[in-house]
Design a protein around this motif. Structure first.
Motif, short mmCIF file in Angstrom:
data_model
loop_
_atom_site.label_atom_id
_atom_site.label_comp_id
_atom_site.label_asym_id
_atom_site.label_seq_id
_atom_site.Cartn_x
_atom_site.Cartn_y
_atom_site.Cartn_z
N GLY A 192 -10.89 -2.36 -3.78
CA GLY A 192 -10.47 -3.57 -3.10
C GLY A 192 -11.50 -4.22 -2.20
O GLY A 192 -11.20 -5.22 -1.55
N THR A 225 -7.08 -11.04 0.86
CA THR A 225 -6.30 -9.82 0.66
C THR A 225 -5.20 -10.09 -0.36
O THR A 225 -4.62 -11.17 -0.39
CB THR A 225 -5.68 -9.30 1.97
OG1 THR A 225 -4.77 -10.29 2.48
CG2 THR A 225 -6.74 -8.99 3.00
N ARG A 227 -3.26 -1.84 -1.71
CA ARG A 227 -4.24 -2.84 -1.25
C ARG A 227 -5.22 -3.14 -2.38
O ARG A 227 -6.35 -2.67 -2.39
CB ARG A 227 -4.97 -2.31 -0.01
CG ARG A 227 -4.04 -2.06 1.18
CD ARG A 227 -4.76 -1.36 2.31
NE ARG A 227 -3.92 -1.21 3.49
CZ ARG A 227 -3.05 -0.23 3.67
NH1 ARG A 227 -2.92 0.71 2.73
NH2 ARG A 227 -2.32 -0.16 4.76
N ALA A 228 -4.76 -3.93 -3.34
CA ALA A 228 -5.58 -4.22 -4.52
C ALA A 228 -6.85 -4.97 -4.13
O ALA A 228 -7.93 -4.71 -4.67
CB ALA A 228 -4.78 -5.03 -5.54
N VAL A 229 -6.71 -5.92 -3.22
CA VAL A 229 -7.86 -6.65 -2.67
C VAL A 229 -7.72 -6.57 -1.16
O VAL A 229 -6.68 -6.94 -0.62
CB VAL A 229 -7.88 -8.12 -3.13
CG1 VAL A 229 -9.11 -8.84 -2.59
CG2 VAL A 229 -7.85 -8.21 -4.66
N ASP A 230 -8.77 -6.10 -0.49
CA ASP A 230 -8.60 -5.73 0.91
C ASP A 230 -9.67 -6.37 1.80
O ASP A 230 -10.56 -5.70 2.31
CB ASP A 230 -8.63 -4.21 1.05
CG ASP A 230 -8.03 -3.72 2.36
OD1 ASP A 230 -7.27 -4.48 2.99
OD2 ASP A 230 -8.31 -2.58 2.74
N HIS A 237 -2.12 -7.65 -1.36
CA HIS A 237 -1.41 -6.39 -1.23
C HIS A 237 -0.09 -6.46 -1.99
O HIS A 237 0.61 -7.48 -1.94
CB HIS A 237 -1.13 -6.07 0.24
CG HIS A 237 -2.37 -5.85 1.05
ND1 HIS A 237 -2.33 -5.68 2.42
CD2 HIS A 237 -3.68 -5.76 0.69
CE1 HIS A 237 -3.58 -5.50 2.87
NE2 HIS A 237 -4.39 -5.56 1.84
N PRO A 241 -5.76 2.85 -4.26
CA PRO A 241 -5.74 1.74 -3.30
C PRO A 241 -4.52 1.74 -2.39
O PRO A 241 -4.49 1.03 -1.39
CB PRO A 241 -5.78 0.49 -4.19
CG PRO A 241 -5.27 0.95 -5.52
CD PRO A 241 -5.70 2.38 -5.65
N GLY A 267 -9.98 -3.74 -8.18
CA GLY A 267 -9.44 -4.97 -7.61
C GLY A 267 -10.03 -6.24 -8.16
O GLY A 267 -9.67 -7.33 -7.72
#
Length: 350
Positions: free
Chosen positions: A238, A13, A31-34, A15, A288, A55
């Motif tokens: 993400g 993740t 939440r760019a990468v989730d 954020h 996101p 993401g």
């Protein structure tokens, strides 16, 4: 870690928190990468694809630890065989691994200091890491220039004296100066003309074969990904929504978003043009910071049903080993690119 894997990403993740007001309270979390997971196998090229804002760049910057992940693991197999978690590693220990994991940036001009000559650009990582000096340093610079197809006498030129393709070759030489094992290429050819782009892709393939490099190749251009990558991970808001071999992804996509991306790939060969049975993708990528509930893609998906609006589908493995995050992956018949194969495989057979 599994045998053959150089990097294992687990529930990663990234954020970004935006604060405002007198007490700097949290107002917005992007939440760019989730919570994504995938493996990078030694010697392969893994493509990360998706529209802007999905993401993929944040994932790449987390891997090289330009960003400090807010959660998850980045299990990396170091050159000496030890296994470390880059996600939680303190900054004081990162320099050793940053020599093994390097990045190629999108814009070759902004990635280079205009006040530094080509020699200085390539030599800087070698001097900072105390790898070489004196005559050995000069010899290494000349060797790297030749490896990327630049003439050694160019070493005293400044970046403005190079063409766009030559500047990107210079960026690649700098990235390879410390003999990395993993290279993250973020839109490495998107700023180049088509003819120059083909030359840089050929260079990346040749360098991988010669030096045993492993690539994570970030791109929105699926025609480039088809040529260069062994496997593809498709990202949306993400999350990874589909993961499989390049041939499988292009010939038989399982997620409606992947099919929509493939539909936008220009096909100059009439034999590879499809009559699409699905409507073109409409709407914009979800925010996101405020993604829709359930499957994030459902507002744009022509196949969405009630469960898609309420339940987020997990990334699961289908019976044929394909990974997809869609409730109806087995029921859908989606258009791919007929006859799609990885171009590198065709060349190797020739």
């Amino acid at each position: 870690m599994a045998d053959g894997n150089l990097l294992e990403v687990r529930n990663l993740t990234m954020h970004f928190t935006q604060r405002s007001g007198w007490f700097r309270r949290t107002r917005r979390v992007t939440r760019a990468v989730d919570g994504i997971s995938f493996d990078v196998r030694t010697g392969e090229t893994l493509g990360l694809v998706g529209e802007s804002g999905c993401g993929k760049t944040s994932t790449g910057r987390s891997i090289i630890r330009t960003y400090t992940p807010t959660g998850g693991q980045l299990r990396y197999r170091a050159a000496d065989g030890t296994e470390v978690d880059l996600a939680t590693m303190p900054s004081s220990k990162l320099p050793e691994y940053r020599r093994q994991i390097r990045m190629i940036f999108q814009d070759p001009f902004s990635a280079l200091n205009p006040r530094m000559t080509a020699r200085d650009v390539i030599a800087e990582p070698l001097k900072v890491n105390k790898v070489a000096g004196g005559r050995e340093l000069d010899d290494r610079v000349v060797e790297l220039l030749r490896q990327v197809g630049l003439r050694p006498e160019y070493r005293d030129r400044f970046p403005h004296a190079f063409s766009g393709g030559e500047r990107q070759r210079l960026v690649i030489a700098r990235a390879l100066s410390l003999n990395p094992r993993l290279v993250v290429a973020d839109e490495a050819v998107s700023a180049l003309d088509v003819s120059v782009r083909a030359q840089i892709l050929e260079l990346l393939v040749d360098l991988q074969r010669q030096q045993g490099l492993t690539y994570v190749f970030i791109s929105h251009d699926l025609s480039v990904v088809e040529y260069l990558c062994d496997r593809v991970a498709v990202m949306y808001v993400g999350k990874v929504v589909e993961l499989g071999s390049t041939e499988e992804i292009f010939a038989r996509p399982r997620h409606p978003y992947t099919q929509a991306l493939l539909a936008a790939v220009p096909q100059p060969d009439p034999t590879r043009r499809n009559i699409l049975t699905q409507p073109p993708l409409e709407g914009e990528v979800a925010d996101p910071a405020d993604p829709p509930p359930g499957c994030h893609f459902h507002p744009r998906c022509p196949f969405a049903q009630e469960i898609c609006r309420t339940d987020a589908p997990p990334l699961r493995t289908t019976s044929d080993g394909h990974q997809v995050a869609c409730h109806f992956a087995e029921q859908l018949t989606l258009d791919g690119l007929t006859g799609a194969t990885a171009g590198r495989d065709d060349e190797q057979q020739a």
